[in-house]
Enzyme design. Structure first.
Site, PDB file in Angstrom:
ATOM      1  CB  ALA B  73      -0.920  -0.006   1.209  1.00 15.53           C
ATOM      2  CB  CYS B 133      -3.460   2.709  -7.918  1.00 15.29           C
ATOM      3  SG  CYS B 133      -2.631   2.635  -6.316  1.00 15.29           S
ATOM      4  CB  THR B 197      -2.023  -5.484  -6.528  1.00 15.45           C
ATOM      5  OG1 THR B 197      -2.565  -4.177  -6.326  1.00 15.45           O
ATOM      6  CG2 THR B 197      -0.539  -5.395  -6.797  1.00 15.45           C
TER       7      THR B 197
END
Lengths: 265, 311
Positions: B73, B133, B197
Protein backbone atom coordinates in the site's frame (compact mmCIF):
# COMPACT_ATOMS: atom_id res chain seq x y z
CA UNK A 1 28.94 -0.49 -7.12
CA UNK A 2 26.42 -3.02 -5.84
CA UNK A 3 26.06 -6.41 -7.41
CA UNK A 4 24.09 -9.60 -7.13
CA UNK A 5 25.68 -13.01 -6.80
CA UNK A 6 25.21 -16.50 -5.48
CA UNK A 7 27.25 -16.50 -2.29
CA UNK A 8 28.50 -19.80 -0.95
CA UNK A 9 27.72 -20.36 2.73
CA UNK A 10 30.98 -21.14 4.53
CA UNK A 11 29.72 -21.35 8.12
CA UNK A 12 26.57 -20.62 10.10
CA UNK A 13 27.26 -21.07 13.81
CA UNK A 14 25.21 -20.30 16.92
CA UNK A 15 26.98 -17.63 18.99
CA UNK A 16 24.25 -16.72 21.48
CA UNK A 17 20.59 -17.34 22.30
CA UNK A 18 18.97 -17.67 18.84
CA UNK A 19 21.90 -15.63 17.50
CA UNK A 20 24.02 -16.91 14.61
CA UNK A 21 27.17 -15.81 12.84
CA UNK A 22 26.94 -16.46 9.11
CA UNK A 23 29.97 -16.37 6.85
CA UNK A 24 29.51 -16.07 3.10
CA UNK A 25 32.03 -16.22 0.30
CA UNK A 26 31.33 -12.95 -1.52
CA UNK A 27 34.61 -11.22 -2.38
CA UNK A 28 33.09 -8.64 -4.72
CA UNK A 29 30.61 -7.49 -2.06
CA UNK A 30 33.11 -7.73 0.81
CA UNK A 31 35.57 -5.52 -1.06
CA UNK A 32 33.07 -2.67 -1.28
CA UNK A 33 31.33 -3.05 2.08
CA UNK A 34 31.36 -0.15 4.53
CA UNK A 35 30.09 -0.17 8.14
CA UNK A 36 26.37 0.56 8.33
CA UNK A 37 25.63 -0.82 4.88
CA UNK A 38 23.55 -3.95 4.37
CA UNK A 39 22.95 -6.82 1.97
CA UNK A 40 19.74 -8.49 0.80
CA UNK A 41 19.78 -12.25 1.26
CA UNK A 42 17.36 -14.86 -0.10
CA UNK A 43 17.13 -17.58 2.52
CA UNK A 44 15.74 -20.07 -0.02
CA UNK A 45 15.26 -20.05 -3.78
CA UNK A 46 11.55 -20.98 -3.72
CA UNK A 47 8.45 -18.80 -3.44
CA UNK A 48 7.98 -19.27 0.31
CA UNK A 49 9.11 -17.11 1.99
CA UNK A 50 9.05 -14.93 -1.09
CA UNK A 51 11.14 -11.92 -0.18
CA UNK A 52 14.82 -11.49 0.60
CA UNK A 53 15.78 -10.23 4.06
CA UNK A 54 17.99 -7.22 4.74
CA UNK A 55 21.01 -7.87 6.99
CA UNK A 56 23.57 -5.45 8.35
CA UNK A 57 27.12 -6.27 7.42
CA UNK A 58 28.90 -7.37 10.59
CA UNK A 59 32.36 -7.47 9.12
CA UNK A 60 34.58 -8.65 6.31
CA UNK A 61 37.51 -11.05 6.47
CA UNK A 62 39.32 -11.08 3.14
CA UNK A 63 36.67 -12.14 0.64
CA UNK A 64 34.28 -13.29 3.34
CA UNK A 65 31.20 -11.42 4.40
CA UNK A 66 30.10 -11.78 8.04
CA UNK A 67 26.43 -11.51 9.02
CA UNK A 68 25.33 -11.58 12.66
CA UNK A 69 21.60 -12.27 12.99
CA UNK A 70 18.94 -13.25 15.46
CA UNK A 71 16.14 -15.69 14.60
CA UNK A 72 12.99 -13.55 14.51
CA UNK A 73 10.59 -15.30 12.13
CA UNK A 74 10.16 -17.76 9.31
CA UNK A 75 12.97 -16.39 7.14
CA UNK A 76 15.67 -16.20 9.79
CA UNK A 77 14.61 -19.61 11.15
CA UNK A 78 15.17 -21.14 7.71
CA UNK A 79 18.45 -19.28 7.39
CA UNK A 80 19.64 -20.69 10.71
CA UNK A 81 19.14 -24.19 9.27
CA UNK A 82 21.19 -23.53 6.11
CA UNK A 83 24.36 -25.63 5.95
CA UNK A 84 27.80 -24.93 4.53
CA UNK A 85 28.04 -25.37 0.77
CA UNK A 86 24.63 -23.99 -0.16
CA UNK A 87 24.53 -20.86 -2.29
CA UNK A 88 22.37 -17.94 -1.24
CA UNK A 89 21.34 -15.18 -3.61
CA UNK A 90 22.87 -12.03 -2.16
CA UNK A 91 22.96 -8.44 -3.40
CA UNK A 92 24.78 -5.45 -2.06
CA UNK A 93 26.45 -3.66 -0.46
CA UNK A 94 23.43 -1.38 -0.19
CA UNK A 95 22.50 1.94 1.35
CA UNK A 96 24.38 4.66 3.19
CA UNK A 97 26.76 3.60 5.91
CA UNK A 98 28.20 5.51 8.87
CA UNK A 99 30.40 8.52 8.32
CA UNK A 100 33.54 7.46 10.19
CA UNK A 101 35.37 10.73 9.59
CA UNK A 102 33.85 12.49 12.60
CA UNK A 103 36.49 13.32 15.20
CA UNK A 104 36.53 11.04 18.22
CA UNK A 105 33.13 9.44 17.59
CA UNK A 106 31.07 7.68 20.25
CA UNK A 107 29.53 4.36 19.16
CA UNK A 108 26.32 3.18 20.80
CA UNK A 109 25.00 -0.33 20.20
CA UNK A 110 21.87 -1.86 21.67
CA UNK A 111 21.23 -5.61 21.48
CA UNK A 112 21.63 -6.84 17.90
CA UNK A 113 22.64 -3.29 16.98
CA UNK A 114 26.12 -4.59 17.74
CA UNK A 115 26.15 -6.10 14.22
CA UNK A 116 27.13 -2.94 12.29
CA UNK A 117 28.70 -1.16 15.29
CA UNK A 118 31.37 -3.87 15.67
CA UNK A 119 32.24 -3.39 11.99
CA UNK A 120 32.45 0.37 12.53
CA UNK A 121 34.71 -0.16 15.55
CA UNK A 122 36.94 -2.49 13.56
CA UNK A 123 37.38 0.05 10.76
CA UNK A 124 38.12 2.82 13.28
CA UNK A 125 40.72 0.57 14.94
CA UNK A 126 42.33 -0.09 11.57
CA UNK A 127 42.62 3.64 10.96
CA UNK A 128 44.05 4.15 14.42
CA UNK A 129 41.24 6.59 15.13
CA UNK A 130 40.28 7.35 18.74
CA UNK A 131 36.71 6.49 19.66
CA UNK A 132 34.55 5.48 22.60
CA UNK A 133 31.87 2.81 22.62
CA UNK A 134 28.80 1.83 24.62
CA UNK A 135 26.93 -1.45 24.46
CA UNK A 136 23.49 -1.98 26.00
CA UNK A 137 21.93 -5.38 26.57
CA UNK A 138 18.87 -6.90 28.24
CA UNK A 139 21.06 -9.40 30.11
CA UNK A 140 24.57 -10.81 30.07
CA UNK A 141 23.38 -13.94 28.24
CA UNK A 142 22.64 -11.83 25.17
CA UNK A 143 26.34 -11.02 24.78
CA UNK A 144 27.54 -12.16 21.44
CA UNK A 145 30.59 -14.35 21.24
CA UNK A 146 32.25 -12.59 18.36
CA UNK A 147 35.49 -14.44 18.63
CA UNK A 148 34.64 -18.09 18.06
CA UNK A 149 38.28 -19.10 18.56
CA UNK A 150 38.77 -17.59 21.99
CA UNK A 151 35.11 -17.91 22.91
CA UNK A 152 35.34 -14.49 24.56
CA UNK A 153 31.76 -13.45 25.20
CA UNK A 154 32.77 -10.20 26.85
CA UNK A 155 34.99 -9.26 23.95
CA UNK A 156 33.53 -5.87 23.19
CA UNK A 157 33.10 -4.82 26.77
CA UNK A 158 36.52 -5.71 28.07
CA UNK A 159 39.13 -6.17 25.37
CA UNK A 160 37.97 -3.08 23.50
CA UNK A 161 37.19 -1.03 26.56
CA UNK A 162 33.52 -0.69 25.73
CA UNK A 163 31.20 0.64 28.44
CA UNK A 164 28.51 -1.94 29.08
CA UNK A 165 24.99 -1.63 30.44
CA UNK A 166 22.40 -4.30 31.11
CA UNK A 167 18.76 -3.95 32.08
CA UNK A 168 19.04 -6.74 34.69
CA UNK A 169 22.37 -5.55 36.05
CA UNK A 170 24.16 -8.80 35.14
CA UNK A 171 26.92 -6.96 33.33
CA UNK A 172 28.18 -3.37 33.38
CA UNK A 173 25.96 -0.49 34.44
CA UNK A 174 22.58 -1.61 35.84
CA UNK A 175 20.13 0.15 33.56
CA UNK A 176 19.82 1.53 30.05
CA UNK A 177 22.83 2.29 27.89
CA UNK A 178 21.63 5.87 27.50
CA UNK A 179 22.37 6.49 31.20
CA UNK A 180 26.17 6.14 30.98
CA UNK A 181 25.95 7.89 27.58
CA UNK A 182 24.27 10.88 29.25
CA UNK A 183 27.03 10.97 31.89
CA UNK A 184 29.65 10.94 29.13
CA UNK A 185 28.01 13.78 27.22
CA UNK A 186 27.60 15.80 30.42
CA UNK A 187 31.33 15.62 31.17
CA UNK A 188 33.44 18.44 29.96
CA UNK A 189 36.44 16.68 28.42
CA UNK A 190 36.84 16.22 24.70
CA UNK A 191 33.59 16.71 22.84
CA UNK A 192 32.68 13.82 20.53
CA UNK A 193 32.46 14.78 16.87
CA UNK A 194 29.41 12.54 16.49
CA UNK A 195 27.43 9.76 18.11
CA UNK A 196 26.88 6.71 15.87
CA UNK A 197 24.03 4.46 16.99
CA UNK A 198 22.28 1.22 16.08
CA UNK A 199 19.75 -0.61 18.24
CA UNK A 200 16.06 -0.90 19.09
CA UNK A 201 13.88 2.06 18.13
CA UNK A 202 13.31 3.29 21.73
CA UNK A 203 17.08 3.40 22.22
CA UNK A 204 17.62 5.28 18.96
CA UNK A 205 14.95 7.82 19.93
CA UNK A 206 16.56 8.33 23.35
CA UNK A 207 20.05 8.67 21.83
CA UNK A 208 18.77 11.16 19.24
CA UNK A 209 17.11 13.21 21.99
CA UNK A 210 20.27 13.16 24.15
CA UNK A 211 22.42 14.28 21.24
CA UNK A 212 20.02 17.11 20.44
CA UNK A 213 20.11 18.16 24.10
CA UNK A 214 23.92 18.27 24.14
CA UNK A 215 24.29 19.63 20.62
CA UNK A 216 26.21 16.61 19.31
CA UNK A 217 25.74 15.32 15.75
CA UNK A 218 24.03 11.93 15.69
CA UNK A 219 23.89 9.22 13.03
CA UNK A 220 21.23 6.55 13.55
CA UNK A 221 20.86 3.25 11.71
CA UNK A 222 17.16 2.58 11.04
CA UNK A 223 15.22 -0.40 9.82
CA UNK A 224 11.88 -0.86 8.11
CA UNK A 225 10.09 -3.67 6.25
CA UNK A 226 11.73 -3.79 2.85
CA UNK A 227 11.12 -5.79 -0.32
CA UNK A 228 13.83 -4.83 -2.84
CA UNK A 229 16.66 -3.09 -0.97
CA UNK A 230 17.53 -1.03 -4.05
CA UNK A 231 15.14 1.90 -3.84
CA UNK A 232 12.35 0.66 -6.09
CA UNK A 233 9.58 -0.79 -3.92
CA UNK A 234 9.27 2.28 -1.65
CA UNK A 235 8.21 -0.03 1.17
CA UNK A 236 10.82 1.08 3.72
CA UNK A 237 9.44 4.57 4.33
CA UNK A 238 10.89 6.47 7.31
CA UNK A 239 8.99 9.67 8.26
CA UNK A 240 11.16 12.67 7.42
CA UNK A 241 11.54 15.73 9.66
CA UNK A 242 10.99 17.81 6.54
CA UNK A 243 7.66 16.09 5.77
CA UNK A 244 7.18 13.10 3.52
CA UNK A 245 9.36 10.03 3.77
CA UNK A 246 12.92 8.83 3.33
CA UNK A 247 13.81 5.34 2.11
CA UNK A 248 15.68 3.30 4.70
CA UNK A 249 17.48 1.50 1.84
CA UNK A 250 18.70 4.60 -0.04
CA UNK A 251 18.74 7.70 2.15
CA UNK A 252 19.55 5.24 4.98
CA UNK A 253 19.84 2.91 6.72
CA UNK A 254 22.17 5.38 8.47
CA UNK A 255 20.50 8.78 8.67
CA UNK A 256 21.37 11.97 10.49
CA UNK A 257 19.01 11.92 13.47
CA UNK A 258 17.93 15.47 12.67
CA UNK A 259 16.47 14.29 9.33
CA UNK A 260 14.07 11.85 10.99
CA UNK A 261 10.62 12.68 12.39
CA UNK A 262 10.98 10.71 15.64
CA UNK A 263 7.41 11.50 16.70
CA UNK A 264 5.91 9.76 13.68
CA UNK A 265 8.22 6.80 13.44
CA UNK B 1 20.50 -27.99 -29.55
CA UNK B 2 17.69 -25.68 -30.59
CA UNK B 3 18.29 -22.70 -32.81
CA UNK B 4 17.77 -19.19 -31.49
CA UNK B 5 14.36 -17.89 -32.38
CA UNK B 6 12.84 -14.50 -33.11
CA UNK B 7 11.88 -12.88 -29.82
CA UNK B 8 10.96 -9.43 -31.17
CA UNK B 9 7.32 -8.45 -30.83
CA UNK B 10 5.21 -5.48 -31.91
CA UNK B 11 2.84 -4.76 -29.06
CA UNK B 12 0.51 -1.85 -28.41
CA UNK B 13 2.21 0.25 -31.09
CA UNK B 14 5.72 -0.38 -29.74
CA UNK B 15 8.45 -2.64 -31.09
CA UNK B 16 10.19 -4.64 -28.37
CA UNK B 17 13.40 -6.63 -28.83
CA UNK B 18 11.83 -9.25 -26.57
CA UNK B 19 8.42 -9.50 -24.92
CA UNK B 20 9.59 -8.99 -21.32
CA UNK B 21 9.03 -5.59 -19.70
CA UNK B 22 9.62 -4.55 -16.11
CA UNK B 23 6.33 -3.65 -14.44
CA UNK B 24 5.40 -0.26 -13.04
CA UNK B 25 6.07 0.25 -9.35
CA UNK B 26 8.60 -2.55 -9.15
CA UNK B 27 11.49 -1.13 -11.15
CA UNK B 28 11.69 2.48 -10.00
CA UNK B 29 12.77 4.68 -12.89
CA UNK B 30 15.06 2.00 -14.27
CA UNK B 31 18.39 3.23 -12.96
CA UNK B 32 17.85 1.49 -9.61
CA UNK B 33 18.33 -1.84 -11.40
CA UNK B 34 21.13 -0.87 -13.80
CA UNK B 35 23.84 -2.58 -11.67
CA UNK B 36 22.00 -5.88 -12.01
CA UNK B 37 20.87 -6.11 -15.65
CA UNK B 38 22.83 -6.17 -18.90
CA UNK B 39 21.76 -3.29 -21.17
CA UNK B 40 19.18 -4.62 -23.62
CA UNK B 41 18.42 -7.73 -21.56
CA UNK B 42 14.73 -6.87 -21.42
CA UNK B 43 12.36 -5.39 -23.98
CA UNK B 44 11.87 -2.27 -21.88
CA UNK B 45 10.34 -0.99 -18.72
CA UNK B 46 7.24 0.68 -17.41
CA UNK B 47 8.10 3.47 -14.97
CA UNK B 48 6.74 4.02 -11.49
CA UNK B 49 3.42 5.87 -11.87
CA UNK B 50 4.03 9.58 -12.48
CA UNK B 51 1.55 12.22 -11.28
CA UNK B 52 1.45 15.98 -11.98
CA UNK B 53 2.61 16.82 -8.45
CA UNK B 54 5.05 14.78 -6.33
CA UNK B 55 3.31 12.40 -3.92
CA UNK B 56 4.75 11.34 -0.55
CA UNK B 57 2.70 8.14 -0.38
CA UNK B 58 1.05 6.33 2.52
CA UNK B 59 2.33 6.07 6.10
CA UNK B 60 4.30 2.91 6.96
CA UNK B 61 4.07 -0.02 7.29
CA UNK B 62 3.49 -0.14 3.54
CA UNK B 63 4.39 -3.72 2.71
CA UNK B 64 3.90 -7.13 4.28
CA UNK B 65 4.87 -10.60 3.13
CA UNK B 66 2.08 -13.17 2.75
CA UNK B 67 2.00 -16.82 1.61
CA UNK B 68 3.76 -16.90 -1.78
CA UNK B 69 3.14 -13.20 -2.18
CA UNK B 70 3.18 -9.76 -0.66
CA UNK B 71 0.83 -6.86 -0.02
CA UNK B 72 1.70 -3.28 -0.76
CA UNK B 73 0.00 0.00 0.00
CA UNK B 74 2.62 2.47 -1.22
CA UNK B 75 0.08 5.10 -2.24
CA UNK B 76 1.69 6.06 -5.57
CA UNK B 77 4.64 7.83 -3.99
CA UNK B 78 6.53 9.44 -6.89
CA UNK B 79 8.77 12.36 -7.76
CA UNK B 80 6.16 14.18 -9.84
CA UNK B 81 6.15 15.07 -13.54
CA UNK B 82 8.68 17.93 -13.50
CA UNK B 83 11.33 15.97 -11.61
CA UNK B 84 10.66 12.94 -13.81
CA UNK B 85 11.20 14.96 -16.99
CA UNK B 86 14.26 16.74 -15.62
CA UNK B 87 16.12 13.91 -13.90
CA UNK B 88 14.65 10.48 -14.66
CA UNK B 89 13.65 10.48 -18.33
CA UNK B 90 16.97 11.70 -19.82
CA UNK B 91 18.83 8.64 -18.50
CA UNK B 92 16.01 6.28 -19.47
CA UNK B 93 15.83 7.67 -23.00
CA UNK B 94 19.46 6.64 -23.58
CA UNK B 95 18.84 3.00 -22.65
CA UNK B 96 18.29 0.38 -25.34
CA UNK B 97 14.81 -0.81 -24.26
CA UNK B 98 11.39 0.76 -24.77
CA UNK B 99 10.24 3.35 -22.23
CA UNK B 100 6.60 3.14 -21.24
CA UNK B 101 5.58 5.83 -18.75
CA UNK B 102 2.87 4.86 -16.29
CA UNK B 103 0.82 7.89 -15.35
CA UNK B 104 -1.76 8.61 -12.73
CA UNK B 105 -4.23 11.47 -12.37
CA UNK B 106 -6.94 12.26 -9.87
CA UNK B 107 -9.24 13.54 -12.60
CA UNK B 108 -9.80 13.13 -16.33
CA UNK B 109 -8.20 16.55 -16.79
CA UNK B 110 -5.03 15.47 -14.98
CA UNK B 111 -4.73 12.33 -17.12
CA UNK B 112 -5.09 14.51 -20.23
CA UNK B 113 -2.48 17.00 -19.01
CA UNK B 114 0.00 14.22 -18.20
CA UNK B 115 -0.61 12.61 -21.61
CA UNK B 116 -0.03 15.96 -23.34
CA UNK B 117 3.26 16.69 -21.53
CA UNK B 118 4.62 13.13 -21.74
CA UNK B 119 3.36 12.59 -25.29
CA UNK B 120 5.61 15.45 -26.42
CA UNK B 121 8.76 13.70 -25.14
CA UNK B 122 10.80 11.89 -27.82
CA UNK B 123 12.23 9.53 -25.17
CA UNK B 124 8.80 8.15 -24.35
CA UNK B 125 7.62 5.17 -26.44
CA UNK B 126 4.15 4.71 -24.94
CA UNK B 127 1.94 5.79 -22.06
CA UNK B 128 0.30 3.40 -19.62
CA UNK B 129 -2.73 4.84 -17.80
CA UNK B 130 -3.02 3.68 -14.21
CA UNK B 131 -6.76 3.35 -13.63
CA UNK B 132 -6.27 0.46 -11.25
CA UNK B 133 -4.30 1.46 -8.16
CA UNK B 134 -6.10 0.04 -5.11
CA UNK B 135 -4.22 2.24 -2.62
CA UNK B 136 -5.31 5.81 -3.31
CA UNK B 137 -8.56 7.59 -2.49
CA UNK B 138 -8.93 9.72 -5.60
CA UNK B 139 -8.81 8.34 -9.11
CA UNK B 140 -6.94 5.03 -9.30
CA UNK B 141 -9.22 2.05 -9.11
CA UNK B 142 -12.30 4.31 -9.04
CA UNK B 143 -11.77 4.90 -12.77
CA UNK B 144 -10.98 1.30 -13.55
CA UNK B 145 -14.20 -0.24 -12.22
CA UNK B 146 -16.64 1.38 -14.65
CA UNK B 147 -16.46 0.93 -18.42
CA UNK B 148 -17.76 4.48 -18.94
CA UNK B 149 -15.00 5.98 -16.79
CA UNK B 150 -12.30 3.82 -18.42
CA UNK B 151 -13.50 4.99 -21.82
CA UNK B 152 -13.60 8.64 -20.79
CA UNK B 153 -10.08 8.67 -19.28
CA UNK B 154 -8.65 6.74 -22.23
CA UNK B 155 -10.27 8.97 -24.85
CA UNK B 156 -8.98 12.09 -23.08
CA UNK B 157 -5.42 10.72 -22.93
CA UNK B 158 -5.45 9.47 -26.53
CA UNK B 159 -6.63 12.89 -27.73
CA UNK B 160 -3.65 14.61 -26.05
CA UNK B 161 -0.91 12.01 -26.54
CA UNK B 162 0.16 13.34 -29.96
CA UNK B 163 0.15 9.94 -31.56
CA UNK B 164 2.02 8.16 -28.75
CA UNK B 165 0.45 4.75 -28.11
CA UNK B 166 -1.76 4.63 -25.02
CA UNK B 167 -2.00 1.49 -22.92
CA UNK B 168 -4.46 1.08 -20.06
CA UNK B 169 -3.56 -0.89 -16.95
CA UNK B 170 -6.63 -2.63 -15.57
CA UNK B 171 -7.62 -3.77 -12.11
CA UNK B 172 -8.68 -7.35 -11.41
CA UNK B 173 -10.97 -6.08 -8.64
CA UNK B 174 -14.09 -6.25 -10.82
CA UNK B 175 -16.63 -8.96 -11.60
CA UNK B 176 -15.87 -8.95 -15.32
CA UNK B 177 -12.80 -7.37 -16.82
CA UNK B 178 -13.80 -7.73 -20.48
CA UNK B 179 -16.11 -4.65 -20.57
CA UNK B 180 -13.26 -2.48 -19.17
CA UNK B 181 -10.85 -3.74 -21.83
CA UNK B 182 -13.40 -3.22 -24.58
CA UNK B 183 -14.13 0.32 -23.35
CA UNK B 184 -10.40 1.13 -23.40
CA UNK B 185 -10.07 -0.34 -26.91
CA UNK B 186 -13.14 1.54 -28.15
CA UNK B 187 -11.63 4.79 -26.84
CA UNK B 188 -8.39 4.29 -28.76
CA UNK B 189 -6.08 2.35 -26.44
CA UNK B 190 -3.56 0.20 -28.34
CA UNK B 191 -3.03 -2.24 -25.47
CA UNK B 192 -4.38 -3.18 -22.08
CA UNK B 193 -2.06 -4.34 -19.28
CA UNK B 194 -3.44 -6.75 -16.72
CA UNK B 195 -3.54 -7.52 -13.90
CA UNK B 196 -2.75 -4.88 -11.30
CA UNK B 197 -2.76 -6.14 -7.70
CA UNK B 198 -5.69 -7.87 -6.01
CA UNK B 199 -7.24 -5.92 -3.14
CA UNK B 200 -6.35 -7.82 0.03
CA UNK B 201 -5.47 -7.51 3.70
CA UNK B 202 -3.39 -9.09 6.45
CA UNK B 203 -4.09 -9.09 10.18
CA UNK B 204 -1.83 -9.60 13.19
CA UNK B 205 -3.90 -11.85 15.46
CA UNK B 206 -1.63 -11.07 18.41
CA UNK B 207 -2.38 -7.35 18.38
CA UNK B 208 -5.62 -7.59 16.34
CA UNK B 209 -4.28 -4.81 14.17
CA UNK B 210 -3.99 -4.70 10.38
CA UNK B 211 -0.44 -5.32 9.19
CA UNK B 212 -0.63 -2.34 6.80
CA UNK B 213 -1.21 1.23 8.01
CA UNK B 214 -3.59 1.61 5.06
CA UNK B 215 -5.48 -1.48 6.40
CA UNK B 216 -5.90 -2.88 2.87
CA UNK B 217 -3.35 -3.23 0.08
CA UNK B 218 -2.65 -4.99 -3.20
CA UNK B 219 -1.60 -8.65 -3.38
CA UNK B 220 1.11 -9.57 -5.87
CA UNK B 221 3.62 -12.37 -6.44
CA UNK B 222 3.29 -16.03 -7.46
CA UNK B 223 0.05 -16.36 -5.46
CA UNK B 224 -1.85 -14.29 -8.07
CA UNK B 225 -0.57 -15.94 -11.27
CA UNK B 226 -3.57 -18.25 -11.83
CA UNK B 227 -5.93 -15.26 -11.53
CA UNK B 228 -3.85 -13.24 -13.99
CA UNK B 229 -3.73 -16.08 -16.51
CA UNK B 230 -7.50 -16.53 -16.38
CA UNK B 231 -8.13 -12.81 -16.87
CA UNK B 232 -5.61 -12.46 -19.71
CA UNK B 233 -7.24 -15.39 -21.49
CA UNK B 234 -10.75 -13.92 -21.07
CA UNK B 235 -9.74 -10.42 -22.13
CA UNK B 236 -7.68 -11.65 -25.09
CA UNK B 237 -10.69 -13.59 -26.34
CA UNK B 238 -13.03 -10.62 -25.91
CA UNK B 239 -10.63 -8.28 -27.76
CA UNK B 240 -9.99 -10.79 -30.55
CA UNK B 241 -13.70 -10.77 -31.34
CA UNK B 242 -14.25 -7.00 -31.27
CA UNK B 243 -10.90 -5.17 -31.45
CA UNK B 244 -8.34 -7.60 -32.92
CA UNK B 245 -5.69 -4.90 -33.29
CA UNK B 246 -5.61 -4.16 -29.56
CA UNK B 247 -3.04 -6.18 -27.61
CA UNK B 248 -2.92 -7.65 -24.13
CA UNK B 249 0.16 -7.21 -21.95
CA UNK B 250 0.06 -9.86 -19.25
CA UNK B 251 1.35 -9.64 -15.71
CA UNK B 252 0.81 -11.12 -12.31
CA UNK B 253 3.19 -13.40 -10.46
CA UNK B 254 5.66 -14.11 -13.29
CA UNK B 255 8.77 -15.58 -11.66
CA UNK B 256 10.28 -17.60 -14.54
CA UNK B 257 10.48 -17.84 -18.31
CA UNK B 258 7.90 -20.63 -18.19
CA UNK B 259 5.49 -18.36 -16.29
CA UNK B 260 6.01 -15.73 -19.01
CA UNK B 261 5.40 -18.35 -21.72
CA UNK B 262 2.11 -19.30 -20.04
CA UNK B 263 0.92 -15.69 -20.23
CA UNK B 264 1.82 -15.52 -23.93
CA UNK B 265 0.03 -18.80 -24.58
CA UNK B 266 -3.04 -17.40 -22.80
CA UNK B 267 -3.11 -14.56 -25.30
CA UNK B 268 -0.71 -11.85 -24.14
CA UNK B 269 1.62 -10.27 -26.74
CA UNK B 270 4.10 -9.20 -24.08
CA UNK B 271 4.50 -9.62 -20.34
CA UNK B 272 5.61 -7.54 -17.39
CA UNK B 273 7.74 -8.80 -14.53
CA UNK B 274 6.95 -7.16 -11.21
CA UNK B 275 7.38 -8.62 -7.75
CA UNK B 276 10.02 -11.04 -9.07
CA UNK B 277 12.44 -8.10 -9.36
CA UNK B 278 12.12 -7.56 -5.60
CA UNK B 279 13.10 -11.16 -4.94
CA UNK B 280 16.04 -11.08 -7.36
CA UNK B 281 17.22 -7.81 -8.90
CA UNK B 282 18.31 -9.66 -12.05
CA UNK B 283 14.96 -11.48 -12.41
CA UNK B 284 13.59 -9.62 -15.45
CA UNK B 285 16.71 -10.32 -17.52
CA UNK B 286 16.84 -13.94 -16.40
CA UNK B 287 13.16 -14.40 -17.30
CA UNK B 288 13.72 -12.93 -20.78
CA UNK B 289 16.61 -15.38 -21.34
CA UNK B 290 14.56 -18.32 -20.04
CA UNK B 291 11.65 -17.38 -22.30
CA UNK B 292 13.99 -17.24 -25.31
CA UNK B 293 15.33 -20.69 -24.40
CA UNK B 294 11.78 -22.05 -24.12
CA UNK B 295 10.80 -20.59 -27.51
CA UNK B 296 13.92 -22.06 -29.12
CA UNK B 297 13.19 -25.45 -27.63
CA UNK B 298 9.59 -25.31 -28.84
CA UNK B 299 10.67 -24.02 -32.25
CA UNK B 300 8.35 -21.01 -32.14
CA UNK B 301 8.87 -17.27 -32.22
CA UNK B 302 7.53 -15.14 -29.37
CA UNK B 303 4.83 -13.78 -31.70
CA UNK B 304 3.77 -17.30 -32.69
CA UNK B 305 3.53 -18.38 -29.07
CA UNK B 306 1.07 -15.61 -28.32
CA UNK B 307 -2.50 -16.95 -28.14
CA UNK B 308 -1.44 -20.52 -28.96
CA UNK B 309 -3.49 -22.15 -26.19
CA UNK B 310 -4.76 -25.57 -27.27
CA UNK B 311 -8.26 -26.31 -25.97
Amino acid sequence: MSLSLKAKLLSNEPVGPEIFLLTLEAPAIAAEARPGQFVMLRVCPGPEPLLARPFSIHGVEGGKLLILYQVKGKGTRLLSQARPGVELLTWGPLGRGFDLDAKRPVLVAGGMGIAPMAFAAERLEERGAAFEAFYGLAAKEALVAWDSVSGEGAFYLESWGWTGASEDGSVGHHGLVTEPLRERLKQGGERPGAVLACGPLPMLKAVALLCAEFGVACQTSLEAPMACGVGACLGCAIPSAGGGYLRACQEGPVMEASLVDWKKI
Amino acid sequence: MSRATDMAVFVGGVRLANPVLAASGTFGYGREYSPYLEPGAIGGLVTKGVSLQPRAGNPPPRIVETACGMLNAIGLANVGLNEFLAHKLPWLAEQPGAVVVNLYGESVGEFAELARRLGAEPGVDALELNVSCPNVKEGGMAFGCHPGAVGEVTAAAVAEAQGKPVWVKLTPNVTDLAPMALAAAQAGAQAVSLINTLLAMAIDAGTRRPKLANVVGGLSGPAVKPVGLRMVWQVANALKAEHPSVDVVGLGGIMSGIDAAEYLIAGAKAVQVGTASFTDPAAAGRIAAELAAYCAEQGVSAAELSGSLRI
